[in-house]
Each structure stands twice: as C-alpha cells, then as structure tokens.
Design an enzyme around this catalytic site. Structure first.
Site, short mmCIF file in Angstrom:
data_model
loop_
_atom_site.label_atom_id
_atom_site.label_comp_id
_atom_site.label_asym_id
_atom_site.label_seq_id
_atom_site.Cartn_x
_atom_site.Cartn_y
_atom_site.Cartn_z
CG ASN A 89 8.48 -17.70 10.04
OD1 ASN A 89 8.04 -18.92 9.64
ND2 ASN A 89 9.70 -17.33 9.79
CE1 TYR A 154 12.35 -27.59 12.33
CE2 TYR A 154 11.12 -29.38 11.94
CZ TYR A 154 11.35 -27.92 11.87
OH TYR A 154 10.67 -27.28 11.12
CB ALA A 156 11.76 -31.94 21.19
CB SER A 157 11.66 -27.36 19.06
OG SER A 157 11.66 -27.66 17.56
P1 NAP Z 1 14.25 -20.43 6.26
O1 NAP Z 1 13.92 -20.24 4.99
O2 NAP Z 1 15.55 -20.70 6.68
O3 NAP Z 1 13.68 -18.96 6.96
C1 NAP Z 1 14.11 -19.00 8.51
C2 NAP Z 1 14.60 -17.66 8.71
O4 NAP Z 1 14.85 -17.50 10.09
C3 NAP Z 1 16.02 -17.05 8.15
O5 NAP Z 1 16.03 -15.96 7.44
C4 NAP Z 1 17.06 -17.39 9.19
O6 NAP Z 1 18.12 -16.63 9.18
C5 NAP Z 1 16.03 -16.83 10.36
N1 NAP Z 1 16.42 -17.21 11.66
C6 NAP Z 1 17.06 -18.54 12.08
N2 NAP Z 1 17.53 -18.36 13.53
C7 NAP Z 1 17.27 -17.34 13.64
C8 NAP Z 1 17.23 -16.64 15.06
N3 NAP Z 1 17.78 -17.17 16.10
N4 NAP Z 1 16.81 -15.08 15.15
C9 NAP Z 1 16.21 -14.69 14.13
N5 NAP Z 1 15.97 -15.15 12.86
C10 NAP Z 1 16.55 -16.48 12.65
O7 NAP Z 1 13.08 -21.47 6.79
P2 NAP Z 1 11.49 -21.73 6.45
O8 NAP Z 1 11.43 -22.73 5.90
O9 NAP Z 1 11.06 -20.33 6.04
O10 NAP Z 1 11.03 -21.85 7.97
C11 NAP Z 1 10.33 -20.98 8.79
C12 NAP Z 1 9.65 -21.65 9.91
O11 NAP Z 1 8.85 -22.62 9.22
C13 NAP Z 1 10.25 -22.23 10.82
O12 NAP Z 1 10.03 -22.30 12.21
C14 NAP Z 1 10.49 -23.71 10.44
O13 NAP Z 1 10.92 -24.69 11.34
C15 NAP Z 1 9.20 -23.89 10.04
N6 NAP Z 1 8.79 -25.01 9.05
C16 NAP Z 1 9.46 -25.02 7.75
C17 NAP Z 1 9.11 -26.04 6.96
C18 NAP Z 1 9.57 -26.07 5.56
O14 NAP Z 1 9.49 -27.33 5.01
N7 NAP Z 1 10.25 -25.23 5.00
C19 NAP Z 1 8.20 -27.10 7.42
C20 NAP Z 1 7.69 -26.95 8.64
C21 NAP Z 1 7.80 -26.06 9.65
P3 NAP Z 1 19.49 -17.27 8.48
O15 NAP Z 1 19.11 -17.94 7.19
O16 NAP Z 1 20.65 -16.37 8.10
O17 NAP Z 1 19.72 -18.61 9.40
#
Ligand code: NAP
Length: 249
Positions: A89, A154, A156-157
């Site tokens: 995630n 983003y 691309a990933s």
């Molecule tokens: P978030 O609230 O920023 O949570 C992401 C978590 O991952 C944070 O605790 C962050 O820590 C941690 N993290 C970042 N880089 C890391 C690393 N290298 N190793 C370990 N932990 C790491 O984001 P979220 O929205 O929940 O996103 C979760 C996933 O859903 C992501 O893959 C995102 O791309 C995907 N996503 C989100 C959305 C959306 O609208 N929110 C939409 C589509 C997909 P820090 O905060 O300290 O950096």
C-alpha cells in the site's frame, strides 16, 4: 469473521488507506504487521488496533529498501509464524510537469510505488508457496488507468503495478497465490489533503466523481477485506476500481 487468524502485512499502514485496511483486517479477525517508515504514524495505528483488542506489531520499514523488506517479513514470521496476506500500500506522489521533474524524483516515486511491490512480493512468495496459499493485494490507482496531469512518475508507477499484477497471476495462480490490485479514486487522506482544502480543486474532484461524495479509507479497506478473504479465491489479476465512478465517465 472473514479473516479469522490470518496473518497480514500492510505497508504504509501508519496513515490513511493503509491504516484503514489494518483496522478493517483486525475487525475481521486478522493479526497484522504495520509496516511504515513513519514511526509516529505506525505507533498511532498500533494504538488504535490495541484499543479494539487486536494483535499487532509495528516494523519501521522503507519499502524501497531490500534490507527493510527482509526485516519486515522476518518480524512477521518471528511474531506470528507465517504470512497469509501482503498488502503493498505504501506510496507517494510528487507533482511536476514531466519536463521539470528531476531524475532523482522520478526514481524515488518508482522505487517507493513500484519497486516495493516487486521487493515485497519476491520476499513473501516463497513463504506462501510453502504454505500452499496466499493473497497479494497492491494499491494501484485510477492514475494507472487514465492520465492525471503533473503525475507522470505516479501514473507510470501505478500502471506498472497493474501490469505486474497480471504477470504474477500467470506464475502464481497455479500455486493458489491470488494476486490482485485495487485502483482507488480520490480518497480523503494526507496525500490528498492539500487538494481537498483548496476550494477550486475540491470542486473539480467532486464534480469528476459521479457518486455524491469523495472516498474514505474504509471504502478501500472493504475492497481489501474481500480480496484478502477466501471469498475471492477465484479472483485473479483483477483491478478492482473503487472510485465513485470516476473512470466510468
Ligand atoms: P498517506 O496518507 O500519505 O499514507 C501513506 C503512508 O505510507 C504514510 O504513512 C507514509 O509515511 C508511508 N510511506 C511513504 N513512503 C514510504 C516508504 N518508502 N516506506 C514505507 N512507508 C512509506 O497516503 P494514502 O492516500 O493513504 O495512500 C496509500 C496508497 O493509496 C498509496 O499507494 C497511494 O498512491 C494510493 N492511492 C491513494 C489515493 C488517494 O486519493 N488518497 C488514490 C489512489 C491511490 P509519511 O507520511 O511519513 O511519508
């Protein structure tokens, strides 16, 4: 309960969607490893899980580093003896026009979002092969299906996660390891906080989402529960879009 006594590792579980998945898994009977590079976030998730009497361990993990992934899985095996579910995630976004994005930023986004799926899956698959079963769920995005400006690395990933998910099915479905991904739309988390607090951007996001609200981490968590449960054993290589209808337009 749908995940009774299952052992799950969830990366990026110190915040947002990952925390929502960890809590939902515990409510369905799973024991969880909260992996995040943020100790503060990870500990907050652990506290919330302990409040509902869940079994949990936190591992400080940078998902782009092989040594950290090794430690994450070792901690899981030492504490719980097996790993049934991996949720890839953790993810980041860096907003640049493509021609203004540095090579370093490109590499960071690809390493955290995509290489991590390779590293985590590579490490848990041998355990799942030994167990004869397993579930790998990766959090992609609708940005892996349609374009979003200032999101080249983003997109691309996330497109890469979708392609890798399908590739892995050919290798591991015959071994009863289910590999699927979820493509969230706009979910209210730290990642989207700035966009949602800007009134014009919020209006754009809401008007692009046919369902009359933006997403919550729980929306993704319930999709993850399904893909982690035995109910989805025949589901392989699926991109489960949970976006309030954004890509249906
Ligand atoms: P978030 O609230 O920023 O949570 C992401 C978590 O991952 C944070 O605790 C962050 O820590 C941690 N993290 C970042 N880089 C890391 C690393 N290298 N190793 C370990 N932990 C790491 O984001 P979220 O929205 O929940 O996103 C979760 C996933 O859903 C992501 O893959 C995102 O791309 C995907 N996503 C989100 C959305 C959306 O609208 N929110 C939409 C589509 C997909 P820090 O905060 O300290 O950096």
């Amino acid at each position: 309960m749908r995940l009774q006594n299952k052992i799950a590792i969830i990366t990026g579980a110190g915040s947002g969607i990952g925390r929502g998945i960890a809590l939902a898994f515990v409510k369905e009977g799973a024991k969880v490893v909260v992996a995040d590079w943020s100790e503060e976030g990870g500990k907050e998730t652990v506290e919330q899980i302990r409040k509902i009497n869940g079994e949990v361990v936190f591992v400080k993990t940078d998902v782009s580093k092989t040594a950290d992934i090794e430690q994450m899985v070792k901690t899981c095996l030492d504490k719980f003896g097996q790993v049934d579910i991996l949720v890839n995630n953790a993810g980041i976004h860096r907003a640049y026009n493509l021609h203004e994005m540095s090579e370093e930023n490109w590499d960071t986004v690809l390493n955290v979002n995509l290489k991590s799926v390779f590293l985590g899956s590579k490490r848990v698959i041998p355990e799942m092969l030994k167990q004869g079963k397993g579930k790998i769920i990766s959090i992609a995005s609708i940005a892996g299906l349609v374009g979003f400006a200032q999101s080249g690395a983003y997109c691309a990933s996330k497109g890469g996660i979708i392609a890798l998910t399908k590739e892995m099915v050919l290798e591991y479905a015959p071994k009863k390891i289910n590999v699927n991904c979820i493509a969230p739309g706009v979910i209210k988390t730290v990642m989207t906080k700035d966009m949602i607090t800007d009134p014009a951007t919020k209006q754009f996001l809401e008007s692009s989402t046919p369902y009359p609200r933006l997403g919550e981490p729980e929306d993704i968590a319930m999709a993850a529960v399904y893909l982690a449960s035995d109910e989805s054993d025949f589901v392989n290589g699926e991109v489960l879009v949970v976006d309030g209808g954004w890509v249906a337009k």
